[in-house]
Every structure is written in structure tokens, then in C-alpha cells.
Design a protein around this motif. Sequence first.
Motif, PDB file in Angstrom:
ATOM      1  N   SER A 105      31.355 -51.274  41.322  1.00 25.63           N
ATOM      2  CA  SER A 105      32.807 -51.116  41.320  1.00 25.63           C
ATOM      3  C   SER A 105      33.348 -51.598  39.914  1.00 25.63           C
ATOM      4  N   LEU A 106      33.042 -52.582  39.440  1.00 20.88           N
ATOM      5  CA  LEU A 106      33.494 -53.100  38.186  1.00 20.88           C
ATOM      6  C   LEU A 106      32.731 -52.456  37.097  1.00 20.88           C
ATOM      7  N   ASN A 107      31.998 -51.489  37.047  1.00 19.84           N
ATOM      8  CA  ASN A 107      30.958 -50.899  36.270  1.00 19.84           C
ATOM      9  C   ASN A 107      30.558 -51.857  35.149  1.00 19.84           C
ATOM     10  N   ASN A 108      30.085 -52.638  35.629  1.00 16.78           N
ATOM     11  CA  ASN A 108      29.332 -53.853  34.565  1.00 16.78           C
ATOM     12  C   ASN A 108      27.902 -54.339  35.035  1.00 16.78           C
ATOM     13  N   TYR A 109      27.319 -53.143  35.496  1.00 19.64           N
ATOM     14  CA  TYR A 109      25.894 -53.329  36.004  1.00 19.64           C
ATOM     15  C   TYR A 109      24.762 -52.553  35.331  1.00 19.64           C
ATOM     16  N   ILE A 110      23.557 -53.039  35.660  1.00 15.78           N
ATOM     17  CA  ILE A 110      22.428 -52.414  35.383  1.00 15.78           C
ATOM     18  C   ILE A 110      21.670 -52.017  36.281  1.00 15.78           C
ATOM     19  N   GLY A 111      21.720 -50.556  36.694  1.00  9.66           N
ATOM     20  CA  GLY A 111      21.203 -49.990  37.893  1.00  9.66           C
ATOM     21  C   GLY A 111      19.722 -50.171  37.799  1.00  9.66           C
ATOM     22  N   LEU A 112      18.913 -50.245  39.016  1.00  8.66           N
ATOM     23  CA  LEU A 112      17.490 -50.263  39.339  1.00  8.66           C
ATOM     24  C   LEU A 112      16.757 -48.853  38.710  1.00  8.66           C
ATOM     25  N   LEU A 113      17.749 -47.933  39.142  1.00  7.23           N
ATOM     26  CA  LEU A 113      17.126 -46.420  38.999  1.00  7.23           C
ATOM     27  C   LEU A 113      17.757 -45.865  37.802  1.00  7.23           C
ATOM     28  N   GLU A 114      18.341 -46.436  36.778  1.00  5.57           N
ATOM     29  CA  GLU A 114      18.801 -45.975  35.548  1.00  5.57           C
ATOM     30  C   GLU A 114      17.353 -45.602  34.585  1.00  5.57           C
ATOM     31  N   SER A 115      17.880 -44.995  33.734  1.00  3.02           N
ATOM     32  CA  SER A 115      16.689 -44.337  32.592  1.00  3.02           C
ATOM     33  C   SER A 115      16.255 -45.702  31.775  1.00  3.02           C
ATOM     34  N   PRO A 116      15.179 -45.937  31.227  1.00  2.27           N
ATOM     35  CA  PRO A 116      14.780 -46.916  30.359  1.00  2.27           C
ATOM     36  C   PRO A 116      15.696 -47.037  29.123  1.00  2.27           C
ATOM     37  N   GLU A 117      16.278 -46.104  28.590  1.00  2.13           N
ATOM     38  CA  GLU A 117      17.238 -46.053  27.685  1.00  2.13           C
ATOM     39  C   GLU A 117      18.525 -46.747  28.008  1.00  2.13           C
ATOM     40  N   GLU A 118      19.050 -46.276  29.010  1.00  2.00           N
ATOM     41  CA  GLU A 118      20.257 -46.881  29.448  1.00  2.00           C
ATOM     42  C   GLU A 118      20.205 -48.208  29.925  1.00  2.00           C
ATOM     43  N   GLN A 119      18.839 -48.783  30.616  1.00  2.00           N
ATOM     44  CA  GLN A 119      18.852 -50.220  30.840  1.00  2.00           C
ATOM     45  C   GLN A 119      18.715 -50.811  29.631  1.00  2.00           C
ATOM     46  N   TYR A 120      17.946 -50.461  28.402  1.00 10.90           N
ATOM     47  CA  TYR A 120      17.801 -51.375  27.418  1.00 10.90           C
ATOM     48  C   TYR A 120      18.906 -51.414  26.688  1.00 10.90           C
ATOM     49  N   GLY A 121      19.617 -50.197  26.526  1.00 12.88           N
ATOM     50  CA  GLY A 121      20.952 -50.283  25.672  1.00 12.88           C
ATOM     51  C   GLY A 121      22.086 -51.122  26.490  1.00 12.88           C
ATOM     52  N   LYS A 122      22.121 -51.188  27.842  1.00 12.23           N
ATOM     53  CA  LYS A 122      22.983 -52.076  28.585  1.00 12.23           C
ATOM     54  C   LYS A 122      22.482 -53.696  28.224  1.00 12.23           C
ATOM     55  N   VAL A 123      21.367 -54.149  28.258  1.00 13.63           N
ATOM     56  CA  VAL A 123      20.821 -55.347  27.910  1.00 13.63           C
ATOM     57  C   VAL A 123      21.413 -55.617  26.591  1.00 13.63           C
ATOM     58  N   MET A 124      21.267 -54.911  25.859  1.00 12.48           N
ATOM     59  CA  MET A 124      21.720 -55.272  24.247  1.00 12.48           C
ATOM     60  C   MET A 124      23.130 -55.530  24.179  1.00 12.48           C
ATOM     61  N   SER A 125      23.964 -55.033  25.206  1.00 11.11           N
ATOM     62  CA  SER A 125      25.511 -55.203  25.192  1.00 11.11           C
ATOM     63  C   SER A 125      25.852 -56.628  25.814  1.00 11.11           C
ATOM     64  N   ARG A 166       9.548 -46.845  23.962  1.00 10.02           N
ATOM     65  CA  ARG A 166      10.063 -45.980  23.782  1.00 10.02           C
ATOM     66  C   ARG A 166      11.600 -46.116  23.706  1.00 10.02           C
ATOM     67  N   ALA A 167      12.162 -46.796  24.637  1.00  7.87           N
ATOM     68  CA  ALA A 167      13.638 -47.136  24.720  1.00  7.87           C
ATOM     69  C   ALA A 167      14.054 -48.229  23.633  1.00  7.87           C
ATOM     70  N   GLU A 168      13.281 -49.117  22.959  1.00 13.10           N
ATOM     71  CA  GLU A 168      13.477 -49.891  21.928  1.00 13.10           C
ATOM     72  C   GLU A 168      13.461 -49.081  20.771  1.00 13.10           C
ATOM     73  N   GLN A 169      12.531 -48.021  20.563  1.00 16.37           N
ATOM     74  CA  GLN A 169      12.789 -47.290  19.294  1.00 16.37           C
ATOM     75  C   GLN A 169      14.014 -46.650  19.394  1.00 16.37           C
ATOM     76  N   HIS A 170      14.062 -45.958  20.594  1.00 17.55           N
ATOM     77  CA  HIS A 170      15.513 -44.932  20.757  1.00 17.55           C
ATOM     78  C   HIS A 170      16.652 -46.059  20.331  1.00 17.55           C
ATOM     79  N   PHE A 171      16.670 -47.160  20.654  1.00 16.27           N
ATOM     80  CA  PHE A 171      17.972 -48.057  20.579  1.00 16.27           C
ATOM     81  C   PHE A 171      18.022 -48.108  18.695  1.00 16.27           C
ATOM     82  N   ILE A 172      16.740 -48.402  18.525  1.00 21.36           N
ATOM     83  CA  ILE A 172      16.693 -48.716  16.787  1.00 21.36           C
ATOM     84  C   ILE A 172      17.190 -47.670  16.157  1.00 21.36           C
ATOM     85  N   GLN A 173      16.698 -46.365  16.593  1.00 21.96           N
ATOM     86  CA  GLN A 173      16.952 -45.163  15.619  1.00 21.96           C
ATOM     87  C   GLN A 173      18.413 -44.837  15.933  1.00 21.96           C
ATOM     88  N   LEU A 174      19.154 -45.133  16.853  1.00 19.50           N
ATOM     89  CA  LEU A 174      20.559 -44.634  17.187  1.00 19.50           C
ATOM     90  C   LEU A 174      21.565 -45.834  16.810  1.00 19.50           C
TER      91      LEU A 174
END
Length: 302
Positions: free
Chosen positions: A207-227, A284-292
Motif C-alpha cells: 500500500s505504501l509502494n515501497n516493496y520488492i515483490g516475490l513475483l516481480e521480474s529480475p530486472e524490477e527486483q534488481y533495480g529496486k534493490v539499487m534504490s 542478466r538483470a545486472e547487465q540490464h541495469f549497467i546498460q540502462l
Amino acid sequence: FKKKLASGKKLRVKLGIDPSGSALHLGHAVPFRKLRQFQDAGHQAILIVGNFTGKIGDPTDKSATRQQLTQEQVNENLKTYIDQAGKILDVSKLEIVYNADWLEHMSFSEVIGLAANFTVQQMLERDMFEKRMNENKPIHLHEFFYPLMQGYDSVVLKADVELGGSDQKFNCLAGRVLQKAHGEEPQNVMIMPILEGLDGKMKMSKSLNNYIGLLESPEEQYGKVMSIPDELITRYFELATNVTMEEIAKIGNTVKNGGNPRDAKMRLGREIVTIYHSAEDAARAEQHFIQLFQKKALPDEI
């Protein structure tokens, strides 16, 4: 608890979760991961799906009365719960129960019998009720019944241990009171820390939109961790990964002594994505993050 563990008895270890939303996240995963450790040690893990308590709403940590859910909303939220739990737990060995099976059929006299084990003063000592009274906010009578229901779950299931976040302490201890009243040995209660969300302030919550979901994509999870804020790096390593405490201490010291927090977060991102997806997905998620975000290049797929 140590004596019980040393006895060699196969313990019945209970964890309850209400389907108040449809997505499980890393905050939910903290007690789930503890339950998996009990499974791996040969104990009986019990997952209680609160399809009755979920309709009432746990008042814990709430500054206002929760909106009660309809049966349809509960059923909708339940659809993928077991699949999500299977990201962490061994579902083939898991005892899955639904508390509507016993709570829905209790007589009014049985409910009165449960309530007789507690005083109004005990209920009002709860932090959030005290806070609401000080702020002249309403406390509805049905909210007092939530810990009774959660506690009665332990009676029905003859739980030896109940797991819960630190905000669940009162509810878990209610189980001990009711088990004793029913002639059972009171369960041990194992309380776990609450994982802060991506904002570093509030607890992780959809509800606070400050979460990392278990079913989220690798890129989504990785990007959120970096934040996440730098000061939460070791906290996330401790509560959300399989990295040893010794290794986490080294990572924390490196950051404290001038090491780049980004490197620690990248390791954290890889660890978390590997748990919920795979090592290949993490790379792959890490490479995606680096590239983006570091090379500012266009993504491979737009």
C-alpha cells in the motif's frame, strides 16, 4: 525453546498470513525464510491462510480501523498465495490450513469463552490502541477479537512454535494464553524484525509502494534493490539473503571504511534475484541495469 529443540521432537511450527493483498514481498519473506529453516531441520511447517481473519483485518500497527474485506476480495487475493509461498517453502511438505474452517463455525458462547481469558486493560495496553485513544480516534470492538482468533488458531493446530514479525508479538502471545486455558503446553514465540521498505522509513508494504515483490521480474527486483538507502544495505543482507553474518560484517565494514556502497548493492541485488529467480537471471538483470543506468544506453527491448 532450546530444551524443546534438543528433545528431538518434530515441532509444529506455525506462520499465519492474511490475504489482505494479492502480492507477497521481501517483508513477508523474513518469517517465511525462517519457516523454511525449520522445514530443512525436519520440523512440520504449518502455513495458516487467514481466509477468516483476513475479512476482519488485523489492527496491528494501524492508526485507523482496517476496511473489512468481502469473501470475494479474499478469494481473489488468495489465488497466487501458495505459488508465491512456494518461492521459499517446500510446498510438498507444507501443511496448509484455512482458519475459516474452524473460526466460521464457532458458537457465540465459545467466543465469549475465549474473550474471558483477557481483560480490556490488556487490550488497551497495545501501542496502536493507546495511540488512537490519545488522538481521539475510534477503536471498534471487533478489533479486540483479532488476537483471540489468531491465538485460537494455535489451540486448534496444537502449535509448538509460532513465527511472526515484532508487530505480531501481542497476537502470538495470545496463543500462549489460550493454549494454557485449553490444557495445552503454551507455544514458543519467535519474533523477527520488520524489514523497512525502499524509502528506508516505513515498513515494507504494497500500500505504501515501497516493496520488492516475490513475483516481480529480475530486472524490477534488481533495480529496486539499487534504490535502497545506503544505511539499509547490511539490514537487507541480514534479513533477505543467505549470506553469512561473517560475510555481511565484512561488507558493512568495507562500506563504512570508504568502499563504494554501489558495489555492495550490486552484490545484494544479485543475491536477491538469485533466490527468487536464478543466478543467470541475476547476471542478466545486472547487465540490464549497467546498460540502462550507468552507460545510459537504450534497453535491448523497448
